[in-house]
Design an enzyme around this catalytic site. Sequence first.
Site, PDB file in Angstrom:
ATOM      1  N   ASP A   8      34.077  11.711  10.176  1.00 55.28           N
ATOM      2  CA  ASP A   8      33.285  11.559   8.947  1.00 55.28           C
ATOM      3  C   ASP A   8      32.175  12.604   8.821  1.00 55.28           C
ATOM      4  O   ASP A   8      31.670  12.859   7.732  1.00 55.28           O
ATOM      5  CB  ASP A   8      32.702  10.146   8.849  1.00 55.28           C
ATOM      6  CG  ASP A   8      33.664   9.177   8.185  1.00 55.28           C
ATOM      7  OD1 ASP A   8      34.413   9.615   7.288  1.00 55.28           O
ATOM      8  OD2 ASP A   8      33.689   8.004   8.567  1.00 55.28           O
TER       9      ASP A   8
ATOM     10  N   GLY B  11       0.840  -1.197   0.000  1.00 56.76           N
ATOM     11  CA  GLY B  11       0.000   0.000   0.000  1.00 56.76           C
ATOM     12  C   GLY B  11       0.873   1.243   0.000  1.00 56.76           C
ATOM     13  O   GLY B  11       0.453   2.305  -0.446  1.00 56.76           O
ATOM     14  N   SER B  12       2.076   1.119   0.514  1.00 49.43           N
ATOM     15  CA  SER B  12       3.092   2.107   0.192  1.00 49.43           C
ATOM     16  C   SER B  12       3.768   1.529  -1.041  1.00 49.43           C
ATOM     17  O   SER B  12       4.326   0.431  -1.013  1.00 49.43           O
ATOM     18  CB  SER B  12       4.075   2.278   1.342  1.00 49.43           C
ATOM     19  OG  SER B  12       5.019   3.256   0.981  1.00 49.43           O
TER      20      SER B  12
ATOM     21  N   GLU C 257      19.435   0.307   0.439  1.00 48.89           N
ATOM     22  CA  GLU C 257      18.901  -0.069   1.759  1.00 48.89           C
ATOM     23  C   GLU C 257      17.406  -0.360   1.714  1.00 48.89           C
ATOM     24  O   GLU C 257      16.904  -1.179   2.475  1.00 48.89           O
ATOM     25  CB  GLU C 257      19.196   1.044   2.777  1.00 48.89           C
ATOM     26  CG  GLU C 257      20.690   1.305   3.024  1.00 48.89           C
ATOM     27  CD  GLU C 257      21.352   2.157   1.960  1.00 48.89           C
ATOM     28  OE1 GLU C 257      20.657   2.658   1.044  1.00 48.89           O
ATOM     29  OE2 GLU C 257      22.594   2.337   2.038  1.00 48.89           O
TER      30      GLU C 257
ATOM     31  N   ASP D 293       1.753   0.785 -12.840  1.00 51.10           N
ATOM     32  CA  ASP D 293       2.707   1.567 -13.633  1.00 51.10           C
ATOM     33  C   ASP D 293       3.175   2.816 -12.871  1.00 51.10           C
ATOM     34  O   ASP D 293       4.347   3.173 -12.914  1.00 51.10           O
ATOM     35  CB  ASP D 293       2.159   1.936 -15.013  1.00 51.10           C
ATOM     36  CG  ASP D 293       0.746   2.494 -15.004  1.00 51.10           C
ATOM     37  OD1 ASP D 293       0.125   2.587 -13.925  1.00 51.10           O
ATOM     38  OD2 ASP D 293       0.250   2.840 -16.097  1.00 51.10           O
TER      39      ASP D 293
ATOM     40  N   HIS E 188      -9.905   7.200 -10.042  1.00 56.17           N
ATOM     41  CA  HIS E 188      -8.956   6.539  -9.140  1.00 56.17           C
ATOM     42  C   HIS E 188      -9.460   6.662  -7.706  1.00 56.17           C
ATOM     43  O   HIS E 188      -9.857   7.723  -7.264  1.00 56.17           O
ATOM     44  CB  HIS E 188      -7.569   7.178  -9.259  1.00 56.17           C
ATOM     45  CG  HIS E 188      -6.529   6.459  -8.443  1.00 56.17           C
ATOM     46  ND1 HIS E 188      -5.719   5.479  -8.958  1.00 56.17           N
ATOM     47  CD2 HIS E 188      -6.191   6.582  -7.134  1.00 56.17           C
ATOM     48  CE1 HIS E 188      -4.922   5.024  -8.021  1.00 56.17           C
ATOM     49  NE2 HIS E 188      -5.178   5.669  -6.896  1.00 56.17           N
TER      50      HIS E 188
ATOM     51  N   ARG F 240      30.432  -2.888  17.484  1.00 57.72           N
ATOM     52  CA  ARG F 240      30.091  -3.355  16.132  1.00 57.72           C
ATOM     53  C   ARG F 240      30.919  -4.598  15.776  1.00 57.72           C
ATOM     54  O   ARG F 240      30.434  -5.530  15.124  1.00 57.72           O
ATOM     55  CB  ARG F 240      30.293  -2.247  15.101  1.00 57.72           C
ATOM     56  CG  ARG F 240      31.711  -1.724  14.996  1.00 57.72           C
ATOM     57  CD  ARG F 240      31.824  -0.564  13.995  1.00 57.72           C
ATOM     58  NE  ARG F 240      33.122   0.083  14.094  1.00 57.72           N
ATOM     59  CZ  ARG F 240      33.969   0.261  13.075  1.00 57.72           C
ATOM     60  NH1 ARG F 240      33.630  -0.138  11.870  1.00 57.72           N
ATOM     61  NH2 ARG F 240      35.129   0.858  13.261  1.00 57.72           N
TER      62      ARG F 240
ATOM     63  N   HIS G 177      27.839   2.764  13.818  1.00 61.53           N
ATOM     64  CA  HIS G 177      28.301   4.144  13.646  1.00 61.53           C
ATOM     65  C   HIS G 177      27.255   5.155  14.120  1.00 61.53           C
ATOM     66  O   HIS G 177      26.956   6.128  13.441  1.00 61.53           O
ATOM     67  CB  HIS G 177      28.653   4.415  12.179  1.00 61.53           C
ATOM     68  CG  HIS G 177      29.851   3.640  11.717  1.00 61.53           C
ATOM     69  ND1 HIS G 177      29.819   2.287  11.542  1.00 61.53           N
ATOM     70  CD2 HIS G 177      31.104   4.025  11.412  1.00 61.53           C
ATOM     71  CE1 HIS G 177      31.009   1.867  11.151  1.00 61.53           C
ATOM     72  NE2 HIS G 177      31.809   2.896  11.060  1.00 61.53           N
TER      73      HIS G 177
END
Lengths: 621, 621
Positions: free
Chosen positions: B417, B116-117, B360, B147, B254, B312, B409
């Site tokens: 960074d 639905g998303s 991701e 589409d 729609h 980590r 991180h």
Amino acid sequence: MMENYENLQKKANLIRKWCLKSTTAAGSGHPTSCLSAADMMAVLFDRYFRYDLNNPLNLYNDRLVFSKGHAAPLLYTLFGMAGAYPLEELLTLRKFNSRFEGHPTPKFVYAEAATGSLGQGLSVAAGLALLAKRESLPCKNYVLLGDGELAEGQVWEAANFAAYHQLDNLVAIADINRLAQSGETMFGWDTDKYEQRFRAFGFETMVINGHDLKEVQIAFEQAFYHQGGKPLAIVAHTIKGKGVSFLEDKEGWHGKALTEEELQSALKELGEPDDQLKLDLRHPDSISLPKQEVVAPKHGLSFEKGNEYATREVFGEAITESGHQNKDIYVLDADVKNSTFSEDFLRAFPERFVECFIAEQNMVSVAAGLSRLGKIPVVATFGAFLTRAADQIRMARVSEANIKFVGSHVGVSIGADGPSQMALEDIALFGALPDTVIFQPADAVSTVKLTVQMTGHTGFFYMRTLRSKTPVLYDNAETFKIGGSKLLRHSEDDQLTIAATGITVFEALKAADQLKEEGILVRVLDCYCINPIDQDTLIKCVRETKNAILITVEDHFVHGGMGDFATAALAMTGKPIQVKKLAVNEISASGKMEELLELAGINAAAIVNQVHTLISTTVLH
Amino acid sequence: MMENYENLQKKANLIRKWCLKSTTAAGSGHPTSCLSAADMMAVLFDRYFRYDLNNPLNLYNDRLVFSKGHAAPLLYTLFGMAGAYPLEELLTLRKFNSRFEGHPTPKFVYAEAATGSLGQGLSVAAGLALLAKRESLPCKNYVLLGDGELAEGQVWEAANFAAYHQLDNLVAIADINRLAQSGETMFGWDTDKYEQRFRAFGFETMVINGHDLKEVQIAFEQAFYHQGGKPLAIVAHTIKGKGVSFLEDKEGWHGKALTEEELQSALKELGEPDDQLKLDLRHPDSISLPKQEVVAPKHGLSFEKGNEYATREVFGEAITESGHQNKDIYVLDADVKNSTFSEDFLRAFPERFVECFIAEQNMVSVAAGLSRLGKIPVVATFGAFLTRAADQIRMARVSEANIKFVGSHVGVSIGADGPSQMALEDIALFGALPDTVIFQPADAVSTVKLTVQMTGHTGFFYMRTLRSKTPVLYDNAETFKIGGSKLLRHSEDDQLTIAATGITVFEALKAADQLKEEGILVRVLDCYCINPIDQDTLIKCVRETKNAILITVEDHFVHGGMGDFATAALAMTGKPIQVKKLAVNEISASGKMEELLELAGINAAAIVNQVHTLISTTVLH
């Protein structure tokens, strides 16, 4: 001509030198990712790039977006060699207070956007290019892309967008150096695969050897004169670490600086380039960013009490009114303009409306591009689908973009469409980002007033609008402000305070009326501004009521919503205050609005019950 | 053969009838989006689809993901006509307590995932197909795509993924009906554009007329026998509203149900189809989902006090140990396996590691697919980049997927960074989603124990891991639990309590030591479990200390983090408790960890200052 390229190669190697030196000085960074693109960037900056270093916002400047943000030292070196600052300053790379951060941020005034979360740069560049196209600015919009990031879907959203909007002033430079962070990319050096993808998505394409200066020059020459409607992609076969034998095409060198010893050996290989070499930028004509207009604080819209309007619908009218008053406002939508009512704006100002189709990530980064050049982008879609662009929103915030987000169809109150369409975590998302103002108007009048507030202030704003109609609460003359709230019910004998927002304001009012019949008076506050929350009024309410109790009620998940803003505001005082958050605790369902408000325990009945429970168990103070 | 198609057409029209009837009964929904795909789905279900209605999790079942979730009535009708329930039940569509929600959710047991998303279904199907490939399950994995949603970048992440992993058991059916919600799609009926895109992304493709049953049958016949390494895309030219003249290819239909009168007229056009017609599913062999193994609660890993480890890194070892004990654990990573240390698992179990490259969104939805069939997917990347998949995470939660997220991180403590790489809103994101357990181990021992907890429980988990090394805090025998915390400093004379989590635990301990030298004793709590927070211990601490003060300190933005969980837990009590949240209030920078903790005001010095301020201004109770 050979001579010509020899000198250019020296410049490219000087770029390499400073990418290596600066990262070694920093002790970290991504030097090999810089080296693969150094030759191409040397050609671009030395021969084609038109830029006024004194005015990064000159509208006639060419633009360069570093989508592969980890190659930041390359970007910093380019502008240094162009004369923006002494190269020695590059040795402050990644240090506290340096303008040269690990990835580009607004501290570096020449960065078109903060990058470093990959795959966003093509969208930003498309935003810049769209604006140039619509406003007939004679500039080119370049974007340097890594190969690893071409796996991000947003790149292809942007590609579709660029082709659809015929952005032939957009040049994507894909640096295909084969190696990503943890190994080979999906397609290694198969540049055909990338070219096919760009071509299928409507780009004209070229495949070049990114280290053959002549080939690179021919490509950029073509890019410079390119037009005809299609955006252009230069797919460049390159070598990660190019120019230094022990770095070239070697695994294990991503995100790693050279030791001092390795650096010396590398510089020797590079022929100890002469620090005096400069990159010769072309000078564009100068046209400054026009001073931003201020939205006049008046709107002609007025609403009668007794009538009902959906706030999303009123938003459509309000933003259109604002559009008449402020020509910098652009509205973007993702194929739901007939639901968010941004279609009103489209009808009035097609030239300032951007249809982004169902691609929310690209939409947000395009907006960041528009904001860079002084526009006021208003991004509208279902609140639930703004989460699709959470990372782009985050990065736009790092970019200090001036974007106004409007999320419609919030909460379980949307009813039958079910949980996938309900925004229930949007306040948490926007609330976490520093200095983001969050509005949720409950009625038509406040919607108009808050829309004016939103477009009149610089900064990150998020406004929630409702699917269903709500009655007019306020006089047309009422004023609303950032950090404000409205007391809707109060007396000297109030037992406690109910803070509501949006649809739950009406549930709170119903609850107050029912309780009054029982002889229990409660205070009702419309927290139309969720962040910053009206701390003073909250404290005052709790102080003035018989029980130091606040009930918050909202159509949002229980964590991260208005309730947490209110609780935090009160908890700082150290006074004996009890806060009960009524909010959505589980995944909702399809049903009627009333059923779903009841299921979530945020309707009038739930509020009444909660008041009964709290009053009976609380010791008066 | 003609006869054959005539009957099939009747079945397709019966499908249409119930899509129209159910949406009219509901008063909302997307009937025209169902009608464009009805013919194709009739062929698929009547002639090719192998499915055991009594066991939706039969591993030999074919799979059908409805990526265009708004066509849910079509999905519901298909299974009804296949015999899963009486068609009359479809009249409960979109009603409260119906299994037929507005968009598919787990209430409908035949839905492979909540949709639905838009743009997520191809990834889910790719997850199912990957598992089938790796475990040699002889099934086909179909996905119906709209589409409009092909503009979503995630579709192309999934396409890359499917081609890379050679998922020739995956069949994408693209329903090109030209019209999206608010107007024409980007490419209208230009099916070539879609075909080119799929082909460029490594699919075999077919373009068909989605209403010519013979063409459709030929396509599905080919799909049924398709192999050879490439996934397959059937690009179908269709008509929105097909079968009903006043709906066909009309704008404005729609998301709109027919009136009762319109319905009657439509049913007449459809030839009043016979409700007795059935869709004849094929029967697959039966192989049940194996009973999930339980992770043995023992790990061989042990750590010595005095040593330092990055959590980590320890996670990498711990998840690998868990992988030995539980063969259902799969690990997914997005090209940062050498940073998250999921590469340890890859080395040990390449057959249960999934490289998702820098995409991701697809990674998370693939994990939802793996979870559907009983696997325990562990999704690892930088915490900051999990925000890229916020919408997919949200939908996976709606799907009730059993996914373990590990974000490395986190926070400003990553240092040089810079802000683009720092997870500072991740607790807000995961914390908003109901029943999501959030862990943040501060040391090696707790990391191992919490990894075991995480993989041993069913549900949504998020674990934050740190970039930098931290000293071992706990004995190897120490136990940790969901909802727990650890008291690290306490005495009978404590002035107040400091609740910390992750990196700030060490700052809190330093602060406590400094304060002790001044004669000020404070309690220090390691909130390794952020959600659910250890309310009992927090209340106990505040009750037992001289001042009813809690300082929370965390490396996360101030709203939506651990501080809000703790504040909410205390504010419910109504006791006079003061809470001060120390957290990140502004966009951070590049610099050393120490500099950035100081900048954010979450280091030991800031805690000491805060204690001084609060103690001097607070009235004892």
